[in-house]
Design an enzyme around this catalytic site. Structure first.
Site, PDB file in Angstrom:
ATOM      1  N   ALA A 111      39.139  15.423   3.911  1.00  0.00           N
ATOM      2  CA  ALA A 111      38.507  16.229   2.880  1.00  0.00           C
ATOM      3  C   ALA A 111      36.938  16.997   3.260  1.00  0.00           C
ATOM      4  O   ALA A 111      36.781  18.011   3.114  1.00  0.00           O
ATOM      5  CB  ALA A 111      38.240  15.423   1.437  1.00  0.00           C
ATOM      6  N   GLY A 152      40.580  14.429 -11.695  1.00  0.00           N
ATOM      7  CA  GLY A 152      40.046  13.577 -10.571  1.00  0.00           C
ATOM      8  C   GLY A 152      38.846  14.329  -9.920  1.00  0.00           C
ATOM      9  O   GLY A 152      38.900  15.649 -10.004  1.00  0.00           O
ATOM     10  N   SER A 153      37.878  13.610  -9.429  1.00  0.00           N
ATOM     11  CA  SER A 153      36.688  14.440  -8.834  1.00  0.00           C
ATOM     12  C   SER A 153      36.049  13.560  -7.543  1.00  0.00           C
ATOM     13  O   SER A 153      34.861  13.762  -7.581  1.00  0.00           O
ATOM     14  CB  SER A 153      35.732  14.660  -9.824  1.00  0.00           C
ATOM     15  OG  SER A 153      35.289  13.392 -10.492  1.00  0.00           O
ATOM     16  N   GLY A 154      36.968  12.750  -7.093  1.00  0.00           N
ATOM     17  CA  GLY A 154      36.330  12.109  -5.926  1.00  0.00           C
ATOM     18  C   GLY A 154      36.366  13.085  -4.958  1.00  0.00           C
ATOM     19  O   GLY A 154      35.737  14.447  -4.795  1.00  0.00           O
ATOM     20  N   GLY A 184      39.341  15.182  -4.554  1.00  0.00           N
ATOM     21  CA  GLY A 184      39.379  15.900  -5.841  1.00  0.00           C
ATOM     22  C   GLY A 184      38.419  16.887  -5.990  1.00  0.00           C
ATOM     23  O   GLY A 184      38.736  18.100  -6.494  1.00  0.00           O
ATOM     24  N   ARG A 197      39.516   7.496   6.546  1.00  0.00           N
ATOM     25  CA  ARG A 197      38.751   6.459   6.070  1.00  0.00           C
ATOM     26  C   ARG A 197      39.703   4.994   6.502  1.00  0.00           C
ATOM     27  O   ARG A 197      39.046   4.065   6.825  1.00  0.00           O
ATOM     28  CB  ARG A 197      38.511   6.351   4.655  1.00  0.00           C
ATOM     29  CG  ARG A 197      37.788   7.619   4.295  1.00  0.00           C
ATOM     30  CD  ARG A 197      37.642   7.967   2.909  1.00  0.00           C
ATOM     31  NE  ARG A 197      38.923   8.332   2.357  1.00  0.00           N
ATOM     32  CZ  ARG A 197      39.101   8.621   1.170  1.00  0.00           C
ATOM     33  NH1 ARG A 197      38.090   8.750   0.312  1.00  0.00           N
ATOM     34  NH2 ARG A 197      40.289   9.111   0.586  1.00  0.00           N
ATOM     35  N   LYS A 246      47.947  10.216  -2.520  1.00  0.00           N
ATOM     36  CA  LYS A 246      48.848   9.612  -1.240  1.00  0.00           C
ATOM     37  C   LYS A 246      49.143   8.286  -1.505  1.00  0.00           C
ATOM     38  O   LYS A 246      48.049   7.463  -1.659  1.00  0.00           O
ATOM     39  CB  LYS A 246      47.979   9.853  -0.249  1.00  0.00           C
ATOM     40  CG  LYS A 246      47.930  11.389   0.269  1.00  0.00           C
ATOM     41  CD  LYS A 246      47.247  11.447   1.718  1.00  0.00           C
ATOM     42  CE  LYS A 246      47.647  13.005   1.965  1.00  0.00           C
ATOM     43  NZ  LYS A 246      46.771  13.367   3.292  1.00  0.00           N
ATOM     44  N   LYS A 297      51.759   6.946   5.870  1.00  0.00           N
ATOM     45  CA  LYS A 297      50.722   7.081   7.064  1.00  0.00           C
ATOM     46  C   LYS A 297      49.463   6.468   6.999  1.00  0.00           C
ATOM     47  O   LYS A 297      48.803   5.957   7.950  1.00  0.00           O
ATOM     48  CB  LYS A 297      50.439   8.647   7.304  1.00  0.00           C
ATOM     49  CG  LYS A 297      49.728   9.508   6.200  1.00  0.00           C
ATOM     50  CD  LYS A 297      48.201   9.304   6.154  1.00  0.00           C
ATOM     51  CE  LYS A 297      47.606   9.842   4.974  1.00  0.00           C
ATOM     52  NZ  LYS A 297      46.030   9.748   4.948  1.00  0.00           N
TER      53      LYS A 297
HETATM   54  P1  NAD Z   1      37.959   8.828  -3.953  1.00  0.00           P
HETATM   55  O1  NAD Z   1      38.273   7.707  -2.549  1.00  0.00           O
HETATM   56  O2  NAD Z   1      36.600   9.771  -3.468  1.00  0.00           O
HETATM   57  O3  NAD Z   1      37.795   7.773  -4.883  1.00  0.00           O
HETATM   58  C1  NAD Z   1      36.698   7.837  -5.756  1.00  0.00           C
HETATM   59  C2  NAD Z   1      37.127   8.297  -7.267  1.00  0.00           C
HETATM   60  O4  NAD Z   1      37.717   7.475  -7.991  1.00  0.00           O
HETATM   61  C3  NAD Z   1      35.886   8.880  -7.880  1.00  0.00           C
HETATM   62  O5  NAD Z   1      36.205  10.213  -8.309  1.00  0.00           O
HETATM   63  C4  NAD Z   1      35.686   8.019  -8.814  1.00  0.00           C
HETATM   64  O6  NAD Z   1      35.209   8.565 -10.208  1.00  0.00           O
HETATM   65  C5  NAD Z   1      37.097   7.724  -9.257  1.00  0.00           C
HETATM   66  N1  NAD Z   1      37.259   6.318 -10.209  1.00  0.00           N
HETATM   67  C6  NAD Z   1      36.806   5.151  -9.926  1.00  0.00           C
HETATM   68  N2  NAD Z   1      37.079   4.200 -10.856  1.00  0.00           N
HETATM   69  C7  NAD Z   1      37.987   4.800 -11.536  1.00  0.00           C
HETATM   70  C8  NAD Z   1      38.621   4.692 -12.814  1.00  0.00           C
HETATM   71  N3  NAD Z   1      38.625   3.386 -13.305  1.00  0.00           N
HETATM   72  N4  NAD Z   1      39.601   5.415 -13.332  1.00  0.00           N
HETATM   73  C9  NAD Z   1      39.686   6.884 -12.805  1.00  0.00           C
HETATM   74  N5  NAD Z   1      38.847   7.085 -11.830  1.00  0.00           N
HETATM   75  C10 NAD Z   1      38.097   6.295 -11.120  1.00  0.00           C
HETATM   76  O7  NAD Z   1      39.269   9.667  -4.155  1.00  0.00           O
HETATM   77  P2  NAD Z   1      39.823  10.897  -3.292  1.00  0.00           P
HETATM   78  O8  NAD Z   1      39.435  11.242  -1.902  1.00  0.00           O
HETATM   79  O9  NAD Z   1      39.463  12.046  -4.110  1.00  0.00           O
HETATM   80  O10 NAD Z   1      41.163  10.558  -3.181  1.00  0.00           O
HETATM   81  C11 NAD Z   1      42.162  11.012  -4.182  1.00  0.00           C
HETATM   82  C12 NAD Z   1      43.666  10.881  -3.609  1.00  0.00           C
HETATM   83  O11 NAD Z   1      43.687  11.999  -2.611  1.00  0.00           O
HETATM   84  C13 NAD Z   1      44.063   9.603  -3.023  1.00  0.00           C
HETATM   85  O12 NAD Z   1      45.321   9.257  -2.999  1.00  0.00           O
HETATM   86  C14 NAD Z   1      43.873   9.976  -1.458  1.00  0.00           C
HETATM   87  O13 NAD Z   1      44.786   9.168  -0.558  1.00  0.00           O
HETATM   88  C15 NAD Z   1      44.236  11.348  -1.505  1.00  0.00           C
HETATM   89  N6  NAD Z   1      43.431  12.183  -0.124  1.00  0.00           N
HETATM   90  C16 NAD Z   1      42.253  12.000   0.008  1.00  0.00           C
HETATM   91  C17 NAD Z   1      41.645  12.678   1.198  1.00  0.00           C
HETATM   92  C18 NAD Z   1      40.277  12.550   1.658  1.00  0.00           C
HETATM   93  O14 NAD Z   1      40.008  12.890   2.777  1.00  0.00           O
HETATM   94  N7  NAD Z   1      39.231  12.043   0.785  1.00  0.00           N
HETATM   95  C19 NAD Z   1      42.469  13.776   1.751  1.00  0.00           C
HETATM   96  C20 NAD Z   1      43.739  13.809   1.347  1.00  0.00           C
HETATM   97  C21 NAD Z   1      44.410  13.223   0.367  1.00  0.00           C
HETATM   98  P1  13P Z   2      41.860   8.572   4.518  1.00  0.00           P
HETATM   99  O1  13P Z   2      42.081   8.120   3.006  1.00  0.00           O
HETATM  100  O2  13P Z   2      42.473   7.378   5.441  1.00  0.00           O
HETATM  101  O3  13P Z   2      40.493   8.964   4.862  1.00  0.00           O
HETATM  102  O4  13P Z   2      42.829   9.554   4.673  1.00  0.00           O
HETATM  103  C1  13P Z   2      42.610  10.880   4.312  1.00  0.00           C
HETATM  104  C2  13P Z   2      43.923  11.874   4.383  1.00  0.00           C
HETATM  105  O5  13P Z   2      44.709  11.521   3.699  1.00  0.00           O
HETATM  106  C3  13P Z   2      43.725  12.924   5.544  1.00  0.00           C
HETATM  107  O6  13P Z   2      44.850  13.770   5.429  1.00  0.00           O
END
Ligand code: NAD
Ligand code: 13P
EC number: 1.1.1.8
Length: 416
Positions: free
Chosen positions: A169, A10-12, A15, A336, A136, A270
């Site tokens: 993040a 993963g690389s969002g 990620g 978010r 999450k 949460k």
């Molecule tokens: P993100 O919200 O940035 O999601 C986009 C990602 O999904 C991109 O990498 C995209 O390439 C990918 N994607 C889109 N379509 C896809 C497909 N069909 N198959 C596979 N991948 C696909 O993602 P994130 O913020 O990295 O979140 C990942 C996890 O981490 C989530 O469960 C989130 O709740 C948790 N999380 C996020 C944060 C934050 O602040 N962003 C913080 C803590 C935990």
């Molecule tokens: P959101 O996906 O609502 O931005 O939450 C990020 C998160 O998990 C913070 O700990």
């Protein structure tokens, strides 16, 4: 001794941030880890805007592969713009290639995509690999509710722990201090190679019990079905110390615990509460209403953990750890889910619409988790026992309004 190879699946937004943390640590711990870190990228074409320092006149507006951009400029311009990534991160568009020969797999992508990912790598990873899920959400199926860490572990026949915390993040990517919680409770066969110091947190009452026998127990206290392959002795032990070394940074403080259920449920539930906080804030009700929603939400999170994972869950994980109350607070302040729910109420449009308009491909987890948790509760006739979680889903579906929240969650309503 062999070294551990790490892959981020993963690389969002999160990620890429976790990849940055890990790549910084593999660079300075070359005795334990291979320096190069693989990051699987769901490939897509991205146009670099003229305002970007990476805009190239000779390429112009022509779309480029996201992996090529990351490997050339060391920045994920779409999901983590403005943050320099260490050059030892290799963005790889091939999932199977990225996970090949890795001993540590970090699962970090929106929960709706994990099923497809696991289907593609089943049987193609090292049998003795170990994982950490940063996802999450919870997995809801006809069989009930399960944790993604365990669901991934059972599907891939490996042990997977969980990381969760008050971790927005963008703040961590900018190296602003935060804490996180990692739950890692591997089977005794791993512990027997090198005893893991199991209580690292004297200030927290919740930490850790020794496994009572040699059979690995899942988060419901049942003997795990997964037949694990031991980590070969030529590798450094995959224990709490190893994961602390991999994740801990001066700006990212790690606490290790064994309560996988509490850590996973905190992160998943949460998100539903954060939507409720956004709803009441968007309605203009102020901080008292938001605090009420957080209080009730926390109680429902604890209740859910006790009711469905009571054999292993610690209430203190919700009330004392970063993965519990701290994540609830940060998510209800600037996450978010909170921001999109608030704007949806202010603009009179759906949360899904705000997500599409504002997040540039990032994904909310709260909306689908609200629906999934509700279908689980509804099937068991338990909606009334979780009035806030139920109300959020009803609002998302247009079956209730924000104005209904005080009545739906009131104690008198519950006892009638
Ligand atoms: P993100 O919200 O940035 O999601 C986009 C990602 O999904 C991109 O990498 C995209 O390439 C990918 N994607 C889109 N379509 C896809 C497909 N069909 N198959 C596979 N991948 C696909 O993602 P994130 O913020 O990295 O979140 C990942 C996890 O981490 C989530 O469960 C989130 O709740 C948790 N999380 C996020 C944060 C934050 O602040 N962003 C913080 C803590 C935990
Ligand atoms: P959101 O996906 O609502 O931005 O939450 C990020 C998160 O998990 C913070 O700990």
């Amino acid at each position: 001794e062999k070294k551990h190879k790490v892959t981020i699946v993963g690389s969002g937004n999160w990620g890429s941030t976790i990849a940055k943390i890990i790549a910084e640590n593999t660079r300075v711990n070359k005795d334990l880890f291979e320096e190069e870190v693989q990051m699987w990228v769901y490939e897509e074409d991205v146009t670099i805007p003229k305002t970007s320092p990476y805009y190239d006149e000779s390429i112009g507006d022509a779309p480029q592969k996201l992996t090529n951009i990351i490997n050339k400029h060391h920045e994920n311009v779409k999901y983590l713009p403005g943050i320099a990534l260490p050059s030892n991160i290799v963005a790889n568009p091939s999932l199977v290639d990225a996970v090949q020969d890795s001993t540590i797999l970090i699962f970090n992508l929106p929960h709706q995509f994990i099923r497809n990912v696991c289907d593609q790598i089943r049987g193609k990873i090292l049998p003795f690999a170990r994982g950490i899920s940063c996802i999450k959400g919870v997995n809801v199926s006809d069989d009930g509710v399960s944790l993604f860490s365990e669901w991934i572990g059972d599907g891939l026949n490996i042990y997977v722990g969980a990381l969760s915390g008050a971790n927005i993040a963008s703040e961590i990517a900018a190296e602003k201090w935060s804490e996180t919680t990692i739950a890692y409770d591997p089977p005794p066969m791993d512990n027997s190679r090198a005893p893991t110091p199991r209580s690292q947190s004297p200030n927290l009452t919740m930490t850790v019990t020794e496994p009572s026998d040699m059979a690995h127990r899942d988060a419901r206290g049942r003997k795990s079905k997964t037949k694990l392959t031991p980590v070969p002795a030529e590798y450094p032990p995959l224990d709490h110390d190893c994961f602390r070394t991999l994740f801990h940074r001066p700006y990212f403080h790690v606490q290790l615990v064994s309560d996988v259920a509490g850590v996973s449920l905190g992160g998943a539930l949460k998100n539903i509460v954060a939507l409720a906080a956004g709803f009441v804030d968007g309605r203009g009700w102020g901080d008292n209403a938001k605090a009420a929603v957080m209080r009730i939400g926390l109680m429902e999170m604890v209740k859910f953990g006790k009711e469905f994972f009571g054999e292993t869950v610690h209430t203190a994980t919700f009330t004392e750890s970063s993965a519990g109350v701290a994540d609830l607070i940060t998510s209800c302040s600037g996450g978010r889910n909170f921001r999109c729910a608030k704007k949806a109420v202010e603009k009179g449009i759906s949360v899904d619409e705000v997500e599409k308009q504002d997040l540039n491909g990032q994904k909310l987890q709260g909306t689908s988790t609200a629906f999934e948790v509700n279908s689980f509760l509804k099937a068991r006739g338990l909606e009334k026992d979780y009035p806030l979680l139920t109300a959020v889903n009803a609002i998302l579906l247009g079956k209730a309004s924000v104005d209904d929240i005080p009545r739906l969650v009131s104690e008198t309503e519950k006892t009638q």
